[in-house]
Design a protein around this motif. Structure first.
Motif, mmCIF file in Angstrom:
data_model
loop_
_atom_site.group_PDB
_atom_site.id
_atom_site.type_symbol
_atom_site.label_atom_id
_atom_site.label_comp_id
_atom_site.label_asym_id
_atom_site.label_seq_id
_atom_site.Cartn_x
_atom_site.Cartn_y
_atom_site.Cartn_z
ATOM 1 N N HIS A 163 0.856 -1.296 -0.008
ATOM 2 C CA HIS A 163 0.172 -0.021 -0.197
ATOM 3 C C HIS A 163 0.842 1.191 0.122
ATOM 4 O O HIS A 163 1.892 1.108 0.352
ATOM 5 N N VAL A 164 0.380 2.416 -0.675
ATOM 6 C CA VAL A 164 1.086 3.468 -0.404
ATOM 7 C C VAL A 164 0.434 4.423 0.529
ATOM 8 O O VAL A 164 -0.974 4.512 0.718
ATOM 9 N N PRO A 195 4.800 11.979 1.596
ATOM 10 C CA PRO A 195 4.475 10.810 0.919
ATOM 11 C C PRO A 195 5.054 9.467 1.563
ATOM 12 O O PRO A 195 6.129 9.676 2.201
ATOM 13 N N ALA A 196 4.699 8.451 1.513
ATOM 14 C CA ALA A 196 5.174 7.159 2.162
ATOM 15 C C ALA A 196 4.960 5.992 0.833
ATOM 16 O O ALA A 196 3.877 5.515 0.763
ATOM 17 N N LEU A 197 6.029 5.815 0.366
ATOM 18 C CA LEU A 197 5.852 4.458 -0.842
ATOM 19 C C LEU A 197 6.318 3.370 -0.114
ATOM 20 O O LEU A 197 7.227 3.098 0.955
ATOM 21 N N PRO A 198 5.687 2.392 -0.571
ATOM 22 C CA PRO A 198 5.983 0.914 0.053
ATOM 23 C C PRO A 198 7.404 0.214 -0.301
ATOM 24 O O PRO A 198 7.923 0.615 -1.185
ATOM 25 N N LEU A 199 7.651 -0.481 0.561
ATOM 26 C CA LEU A 199 9.227 -1.347 0.380
ATOM 27 C C LEU A 199 8.801 -2.444 -0.651
ATOM 28 O O LEU A 199 7.728 -3.058 -0.646
ATOM 29 N N SER A 200 9.828 -2.847 -1.272
ATOM 30 C CA SER A 200 9.768 -4.231 -2.004
ATOM 31 C C SER A 200 10.476 -5.189 -1.042
ATOM 32 O O SER A 200 11.087 -4.754 -0.207
ATOM 33 N N ARG A 201 10.393 -6.475 -1.533
ATOM 34 C CA ARG A 201 11.063 -7.367 -0.676
ATOM 35 C C ARG A 201 12.758 -7.313 -0.650
ATOM 36 O O ARG A 201 13.003 -7.669 0.555
ATOM 37 N N ASP A 202 13.421 -6.642 -1.368
ATOM 38 C CA ASP A 202 14.696 -6.551 -1.182
ATOM 39 C C ASP A 202 15.227 -5.293 -1.218
ATOM 40 O O ASP A 202 16.375 -5.049 -1.369
ATOM 41 N N GLN A 203 14.325 -4.257 -1.177
ATOM 42 C CA GLN A 203 14.940 -2.718 -0.967
ATOM 43 C C GLN A 203 14.457 -2.348 0.403
ATOM 44 O O GLN A 203 13.198 -2.125 0.665
#
Length: 480
Positions: free
Chosen positions: A23-24, A426-434
């Protein structure tokens, strides 16, 4: 006919994990108006009435048995506004550090898939008679064409009397007041029947579903080719070894969030002195902050060391279609890979390197000008960040180290009713490896940086936030 999710929308649900919610978010800080307005009941009523423009926010996702077809959107007959619009408070007088700690905990929690995929929190107790609105919207919900981010409809360019926006609404009252009535919920048999019907009409549907659920490697390589703009660069990106260091790690379920602001006029002065664009200056500031933070971690940096950033870039829709908030960019936000020169010790040279790389990306993709984006209705960057997160998710995490998304906003005051928007992060989601994402937006003469990070990997995120301010001062103090 079933209202089926697109392949891209469904992919966000397929790849989501408890430790990697998709989610963003945004953190809007507003000053309470004198008198009535901006209490919990008023915010609930305002959002409930604005949902008439966002029917998707009254729907949830039903999965098809056996994954014979993509999931479908289903009206929530038991839609409960009090579940989605929640109330929290800080021990008064609450400060930004306490607020960001709360935001981190909220961002770490996945959304409930048995309900519409969004939440909004009214956070009270902030010093100076202020409140915060924290929003969370799933990436599968916002496509920029049919559905915009909730924050874009909450905020207006002119103040409005509270009574004109939010007459009292009894909690638990259903949504038929707006002429909306839920469609019957499809049962298992109906889901299977519609899936078979779609398969018959589109024989490749099942193969497509399996391919998207499995994150097909060939599809990823094609996206990389489009993102980096050439065969040689594509091959270099694909064979690039997995980045090492604190930015590239398997993330945990914990989050840490921080925000910092800068004076837009100061960034403009840097641009006038050293050239480039405001976007170039923003990325040079991020580069300088990352350089100092890596050094503070004891990471050895050579002169040629770079950190690869995924920088989602808004581009013009085909055939010069008119840019509008209801057809935001024609859903065209391209993922661009930019090497940030963190090994370069001289700040102006860092800016020149960044300007050169960003200039190549802009020329290749006909980037939308900042002034055009700033004219969009409401707070369009909220929707832009959802599209930016989509672009980031389209590439393998092995190809970049950090997401940096910059979306210009309006330079005049915005309001929720009569309450003035003071700041927004703003709050951007993380991906699995970032382990880190950085969202940047400008509003009313200031630039706001929102840093969302993995708690285990970047528990010192306030240090990095402070280095953003130091990087701006470093560029301001350089005369060559």
């Amino acid at each position: 006919m079933a209202d089926r999710l697109s392949a891209l929308d469904a992919s966000f649900l397929y790849v989501e994990e408890p430790s990697v919610p998709m989610h963003v978010g945004s953190v809007a800080i507003l000053r309470r108006p004198p008198g009535e307005g901006l209490d919990y009941a008023w915010v609930q009523a305002l959002i409930l009435r604005r949902l008439r423009y966002l029917p998707r926010y009254r729907q949830y996702v039903r999965f098809v048995p056996g994954h014979l077809a993509r999931p479908v959107w289903v009206d929530d007959a038991d839609f409960d506004i009090s579940y989605h619009v929640r109330r929290s408070a800080l021990p008064a007088p609450g400060n930004d550090t306490q607020l960001f700690d709360l935001v981190a905990r909220l961002l770490a929690r996945p959304l409930d898939r048995d309900r519409p995929l969004w939440e909004c929190y009214l956070v009270e107790g902030l010093e100076g008679d202020r409140v915060a609105l924290v929003t969370k919207t799933h990436q599968s919900l916002v496509d920029g064409t049919d559905t915009l981010d909730l924050a874009q409809l909450i905020l207006d360019t002119e103040p409005a009397e509270p009574t004109s926006l939010a007459e009292p609404v009894a909690l638990g009252e259903d949504a038929t007041w707006s002429g909306w009535g839920p469609s019957p919920r499809p049962g298992r048999a109906r889901l299977l029947f519609d899936a078979v019907a779609d398969t018959v009409s589109r024989p490749g549907e099942v193969v497509e579903n399996v391919r998207n659920a499995a994150k097909d490697v060939t599809s990823t390589a094609t996206r990389v080719f489009d993102a980096v703009g050439g065969v040689a660069t594509t091959v270099r990106s694909l064979v690039r070894s997995v980045p090492r260091g604190p930015l590239h790690t398997r993330v945990s379920g914990g989050r840490v969030f921080s925000g910092v602001s800068a004076d837009l006029d100061e960034l403009r002065a840097i641009r006038r002195r050293h050239g480039g664009t405001i976007n170039d200056v923003v990325f040079a500031v991020v580069t300088g902050a990352l350089r100092q933070w890596l050094l503070s971690r004891g990471v050895p940096l050579e002169h040629t060391t770079t950190v690869r950033a995924l920088a989602p870039l808004a581009v013009h829709p085909p055939e010069n279609a008119e840019l509008s908030s209801i057809a935001l960019l024609g859903n065209r936000v391209d993922p661009c890979l930019v090497d940030l020169p963190v090994g370069e010790p001289y700040p102006v040279l860092r800016l020149q390197h960044v300007a050169h790389e960003m200039g190549q990306q802009v020329r290749a993709r006909r980037s939308v000008a900042a002034r055009a984006m700033a004219r969009l209705g409401g707070f369009a960057p909220a929707t832009m960040y959802s599209l930016a997160a989509r672009a980031a998710s389209s590439l393998s995490g092995r190809l970049f180290d950090v997401v940096v998304a910059n979306s210009p906003g309006p330079q005049q005051r915005l309001y929720a009713g009569e309450a003035v928007l003071e700041r927004i992060y703003p709050a951007l989601p993380l991906s699995r490896d970032q382990a880190l994402t950085i969202g940047v937006t400008s509003y009313n003469g200031h630039v706001y940086f929102g840093l969302n990070a993995d708690r285990k990997a970047l528990s010192d995120i306030p240090v990095l936030t402070g280095m953003i301010t130091e990087a701006i001062a470093e560029l301001k103090g350089t005369n060559w």
